[in-house]
Design an enzyme around this catalytic site. Sequence first.
Site, PDB file in Angstrom:
ATOM      1  N   TYR A 170      -5.951  -0.324  -2.355  1.00 28.76           N
ATOM      2  CA  TYR A 170      -5.395   1.026  -2.315  1.00 28.76           C
ATOM      3  C   TYR A 170      -4.357   1.123  -3.421  1.00 28.76           C
ATOM      4  O   TYR A 170      -3.418   0.331  -3.485  1.00 28.76           O
ATOM      5  CB  TYR A 170      -4.746   1.334  -0.965  1.00 28.76           C
ATOM      6  CG  TYR A 170      -4.190   2.747  -0.900  1.00 28.76           C
ATOM      7  CD1 TYR A 170      -5.004   3.817  -0.552  1.00 28.76           C
ATOM      8  CD2 TYR A 170      -2.858   3.002  -1.211  1.00 28.76           C
ATOM      9  CE1 TYR A 170      -4.511   5.102  -0.516  1.00 28.76           C
ATOM     10  CE2 TYR A 170      -2.355   4.291  -1.172  1.00 28.76           C
ATOM     11  CZ  TYR A 170      -3.182   5.338  -0.819  1.00 28.76           C
ATOM     12  OH  TYR A 170      -2.691   6.618  -0.799  1.00 28.76           O
ATOM     13  N   CYS A 171      -4.509   2.089  -4.298  1.00 31.01           N
ATOM     14  CA  CYS A 171      -3.631   2.236  -5.457  1.00 31.01           C
ATOM     15  C   CYS A 171      -2.587   3.318  -5.191  1.00 31.01           C
ATOM     16  O   CYS A 171      -2.943   4.496  -5.045  1.00 31.01           O
ATOM     17  CB  CYS A 171      -4.443   2.590  -6.701  1.00 31.01           C
ATOM     18  SG  CYS A 171      -3.420   2.892  -8.165  1.00 31.01           S
ATOM     19  N   PRO A 172      -1.295   2.977  -5.134  1.00 29.89           N
ATOM     20  CA  PRO A 172      -0.272   3.994  -4.893  1.00 29.89           C
ATOM     21  C   PRO A 172      -0.078   4.927  -6.081  1.00 29.89           C
ATOM     22  O   PRO A 172       0.372   6.062  -5.914  1.00 29.89           O
ATOM     23  CB  PRO A 172       0.986   3.157  -4.632  1.00 29.89           C
ATOM     24  CG  PRO A 172       0.752   1.886  -5.378  1.00 29.89           C
ATOM     25  CD  PRO A 172      -0.724   1.623  -5.260  1.00 29.89           C
TER      26      PRO A 172
END
Length: 337
Positions: A134-136
């Site tokens: 998951y890429c913030p």
Amino acid sequence: MPAAFVPHRYGILMVAFCMSVFLTGSAVYNFIYLPQILPEAGVPLGVTIALGVLFNSVWLLAVWSYFRARWTHPGTIPERWIEFVQDYCLAVGSSAQEWQPAQATRCSKCSGVRPERTHHCSASNMCVLRMDHYCPWTATCIGFHNHKYFLLLATYNFLSVLVFFISTAPTVLYVVQKWLLQANADAPRAAQGVLFILCIVVSAGCSYLLGEMVYVHASRIFANVTSIEESYNNIPNPYDLGERWLNVAQVFGTFGPDWFLPIAPWRPASDGVSFVRLGEDWSGSGSGSESGDVETVDYNGPDCEHMWHKRYVQNSHLPMATKAADDGGDSTDSTDA
């Protein structure tokens, strides 16, 4: 709004922050450095034009890749897969934090029946095909359908800040002397000089950080492994095809000009539900070859189901994982390194 687009608590703010950084860097380069600093420093017009074309080309590709990574659905379990599992009465194993090739597993979080390499993303609250992390920064999960765009984003972003730093750093002394120390009370000019130098400092740091990110993710894609899978050691990586370009093709598709653009692969090598393995024989199948050039992404097509049948039913003798995951074993909240 699709579940994959639900960001973590500060997701929208992170997207706004990233876009402000993109726009600030472009504005400083195109409205301060190119038209003001370089002509004053006596740089030939041809060099100025060349630098402008180079920077803006990689900058546009970086922004394009960002939008594609952010707004492309990473891919979730297709309904056709559920029907396939039911039609062939596939055995459904427990999810585990280890290699589980050619095996359908049940998610410990949402109870969904998943194909190989699929993991549950807690931030998106769904199972994602070939999930990486998951890429913030993009506020979305990176999976099978947007992994290519994320990798291009990291690469072109690195190149843009590198071009920014290398081209602007030699003019720092000139800007300090002419724009700051001899500003003659010209506040706007001095402010632009300070902003320019600040951007150079930031670009130097970003060049290092992004370079490290590109190196880490490139090493993973060369080995055909995700951020989640790189710690698996129960068996040798079953998806490593032995050649770097074949491994890259599992994300980028068969090599072609589309590799360098944030667009869907013209000739994809997988559909996200099943993946080719080294030595796999596809002679006479009509669905590809042992090189991994499997060019179907139609979940409802006959070739697709034929491919699933060969890998999940006929190849059921492949090594399977044996230990079950604990209650939180397969929930993934990985973020960028």
